[in-house]
Motif scaffolding. Structure first.
Motif, PDB file in Angstrom:
ATOM      1  N   LEU A   5       0.823  -1.214   0.000  1.00  0.00           N
ATOM      2  CA  LEU A   5       0.000   0.000   0.000  1.00  0.00           C
ATOM      3  C   LEU A   5       0.855   1.261   0.000  1.00  0.00           C
ATOM      4  O   LEU A   5       0.378   2.339  -0.315  1.00  0.00           O
ATOM      5  N   GLY A   6       2.115   1.125   0.378  1.00  0.00           N
ATOM      6  CA  GLY A   6       3.073   2.212   0.258  1.00  0.00           C
ATOM      7  C   GLY A   6       2.760   3.455   1.063  1.00  0.00           C
ATOM      8  O   GLY A   6       2.182   3.403   2.142  1.00  0.00           O
ATOM      9  N   ILE A   7       3.142   4.580   0.482  1.00  0.00           N
ATOM     10  CA  ILE A   7       3.031   5.890   1.108  1.00  0.00           C
ATOM     11  C   ILE A   7       2.039   6.723   0.305  1.00  0.00           C
ATOM     12  O   ILE A   7       2.077   6.736  -0.928  1.00  0.00           O
ATOM     13  N   ALA A   8       1.170   7.442   1.000  1.00  0.00           N
ATOM     14  CA  ALA A   8       0.179   8.299   0.355  1.00  0.00           C
ATOM     15  C   ALA A   8       0.847   9.501  -0.304  1.00  0.00           C
ATOM     16  O   ALA A   8       1.994   9.835  -0.004  1.00  0.00           O
ATOM     17  N   ARG A   9       0.115  10.167  -1.143  1.00  0.00           N
ATOM     18  CA  ARG A   9       0.604  11.368  -1.817  1.00  0.00           C
ATOM     19  C   ARG A   9       1.127  12.398  -0.819  1.00  0.00           C
ATOM     20  O   ARG A   9       2.105  13.082  -1.069  1.00  0.00           O
ATOM     21  N   CYS A  10       0.479  12.508   0.337  1.00  0.00           N
ATOM     22  CA  CYS A  10       0.831  13.517   1.344  1.00  0.00           C
ATOM     23  C   CYS A  10       1.956  13.058   2.263  1.00  0.00           C
ATOM     24  O   CYS A  10       2.442  13.840   3.071  1.00  0.00           O
ATOM     25  N   GLY A  11       2.356  11.802   2.174  1.00  0.00           N
ATOM     26  CA  GLY A  11       3.418  11.297   3.034  1.00  0.00           C
ATOM     27  C   GLY A  11       2.940  10.345   4.107  1.00  0.00           C
ATOM     28  O   GLY A  11       3.756   9.684   4.751  1.00  0.00           O
ATOM     29  N   GLU A  19      -6.773   1.838   8.974  1.00  0.00           N
ATOM     30  CA  GLU A  19      -7.919   1.756   8.065  1.00  0.00           C
ATOM     31  C   GLU A  19      -7.620   0.906   6.827  1.00  0.00           C
ATOM     32  O   GLU A  19      -8.475   0.776   5.963  1.00  0.00           O
ATOM     33  N   ASN A  20      -6.421   0.331   6.728  1.00  0.00           N
ATOM     34  CA  ASN A  20      -6.064  -0.318   5.472  1.00  0.00           C
ATOM     35  C   ASN A  20      -6.830  -1.611   5.183  1.00  0.00           C
ATOM     36  O   ASN A  20      -6.746  -2.130   4.092  1.00  0.00           O
ATOM     37  N   SER A  21      -7.623  -2.087   6.142  1.00  0.00           N
ATOM     38  CA  SER A  21      -8.493  -3.229   5.828  1.00  0.00           C
ATOM     39  C   SER A  21      -9.712  -2.760   5.031  1.00  0.00           C
ATOM     40  O   SER A  21     -10.348  -3.547   4.337  1.00  0.00           O
ATOM     41  N   LYS A  22     -10.044  -1.450   5.114  1.00  0.00           N
ATOM     42  CA  LYS A  22     -11.187  -0.881   4.400  1.00  0.00           C
ATOM     43  C   LYS A  22     -10.746  -0.061   3.192  1.00  0.00           C
ATOM     44  O   LYS A  22     -11.554   0.254   2.332  1.00  0.00           O
ATOM     45  N   CYS A  23      -9.493   0.330   3.161  1.00  0.00           N
ATOM     46  CA  CYS A  23      -8.993   1.248   2.137  1.00  0.00           C
ATOM     47  C   CYS A  23      -7.828   0.593   1.414  1.00  0.00           C
ATOM     48  O   CYS A  23      -6.958   0.000   2.048  1.00  0.00           O
ATOM     49  N   SER A  24      -7.807   0.732   0.111  1.00  0.00           N
ATOM     50  CA  SER A  24      -6.718   0.112  -0.651  1.00  0.00           C
ATOM     51  C   SER A  24      -5.590   1.089  -0.954  1.00  0.00           C
ATOM     52  O   SER A  24      -4.767   0.837  -1.818  1.00  0.00           O
ATOM     53  N   GLY A  25      -5.543   2.184  -0.213  1.00  0.00           N
ATOM     54  CA  GLY A  25      -4.416   3.105  -0.318  1.00  0.00           C
ATOM     55  C   GLY A  25      -4.659   4.268  -1.256  1.00  0.00           C
ATOM     56  O   GLY A  25      -5.494   4.214  -2.151  1.00  0.00           O
ATOM     57  N   ASP A  33     -11.395   9.342   1.129  1.00  0.00           N
ATOM     58  CA  ASP A  33     -11.243  10.785   1.346  1.00  0.00           C
ATOM     59  C   ASP A  33     -10.732  11.521   0.107  1.00  0.00           C
ATOM     60  O   ASP A  33     -10.396  12.705   0.175  1.00  0.00           O
ATOM     61  N   LYS A  34     -10.699  10.854  -1.028  1.00  0.00           N
ATOM     62  CA  LYS A  34     -10.061  11.431  -2.210  1.00  0.00           C
ATOM     63  C   LYS A  34     -10.725  12.707  -2.714  1.00  0.00           C
ATOM     64  O   LYS A  34     -10.069  13.555  -3.296  1.00  0.00           O
ATOM     65  N   GLU A  35     -12.002  12.897  -2.479  1.00  0.00           N
ATOM     66  CA  GLU A  35     -12.692  14.079  -2.993  1.00  0.00           C
ATOM     67  C   GLU A  35     -12.286  15.359  -2.276  1.00  0.00           C
ATOM     68  O   GLU A  35     -12.279  16.428  -2.871  1.00  0.00           O
ATOM     69  N   TRP A  36     -11.972  15.275  -0.993  1.00  0.00           N
ATOM     70  CA  TRP A  36     -11.617  16.481  -0.237  1.00  0.00           C
ATOM     71  C   TRP A  36     -10.124  16.641  -0.008  1.00  0.00           C
ATOM     72  O   TRP A  36      -9.677  17.657   0.524  1.00  0.00           O
ATOM     73  N   CYS A  37      -9.320  15.688  -0.405  1.00  0.00           N
ATOM     74  CA  CYS A  37      -7.889  15.719  -0.106  1.00  0.00           C
ATOM     75  C   CYS A  37      -7.171  16.793  -0.920  1.00  0.00           C
ATOM     76  O   CYS A  37      -7.003  16.671  -2.139  1.00  0.00           O
ATOM     77  N   GLU A  38      -6.749  17.839  -0.247  1.00  0.00           N
ATOM     78  CA  GLU A  38      -6.056  18.951  -0.890  1.00  0.00           C
ATOM     79  C   GLU A  38      -4.728  18.515  -1.508  1.00  0.00           C
ATOM     80  O   GLU A  38      -4.351  18.974  -2.577  1.00  0.00           O
ATOM     81  N   ASN A  39      -4.031  17.597  -0.835  1.00  0.00           N
ATOM     82  CA  ASN A  39      -2.736  17.134  -1.340  1.00  0.00           C
ATOM     83  C   ASN A  39      -2.904  16.306  -2.610  1.00  0.00           C
ATOM     84  O   ASN A  39      -2.101  16.418  -3.533  1.00  0.00           O
ATOM     85  N   ARG A  40      -3.936  15.511  -2.673  1.00  0.00           N
ATOM     86  CA  ARG A  40      -4.230  14.735  -3.880  1.00  0.00           C
ATOM     87  C   ARG A  40      -4.515  15.670  -5.044  1.00  0.00           C
ATOM     88  O   ARG A  40      -3.937  15.542  -6.121  1.00  0.00           O
TER      89      ARG A  40
END
Length: 124
Positions: A5-11, A19-25, A33-40
């Protein structure tokens, strides 16, 4: 640790997130949270895979928090693989990414260089 799953765009470390059992990274495009993520949004607009590839010194969005900011600086200095190696080693040695909620041992800092030293050494 789910290293894939590595590192997110924001670090943030998707690989250690509780949360990684519910989220694939973050990189999967399926982050809840991709719609509101300012860093994304910012990194996509700049054509960058992640904030750590940006040349600007930035505290936008989640980069105003010490953990993602420190992880981003760590990656700029040492690379993603080195961060993943350190996080994996630290987890095996009992360092906790998330305790209750989203706070853990990496959140106990107010200085990025002290956080980076902790990541590298696994010691306070």
């Amino acid at each position: 640790m789910k290293r894939e799953l590595g590192i997110a765009r924001c670090g943030l470390a998707c690989c250690l997130c509780s949360e990684n059992s519910k989220c694939s990274g973050c990189s999967s495009g399926k982050c809840p949270d991709k719609e509101w993520c300012e860093n994304r949004k910012c990194s996509i607009e700049k054509g960058l895979e992640a904030c750590y590839l940006c040349k600007e010194k930035c505290h936008k969005g989640l980069l105003n928090k010490i953990k993602p900011y420190g992880f981003t600086i760590f990656i700029q200095r040492y690379g993603v693989e080195e961060l993943l190696d350190c996080l994996e080693r630290n987890e095996k040695n009992g360092i906790v990414y998330h305790r209750q909620g989203i706070n853990g041992d990496y959140d106990d800092f107010d200085d990025a260089d002290k956080l980076i030293a902790f990541i590298k050494s696994g010691k306070r």
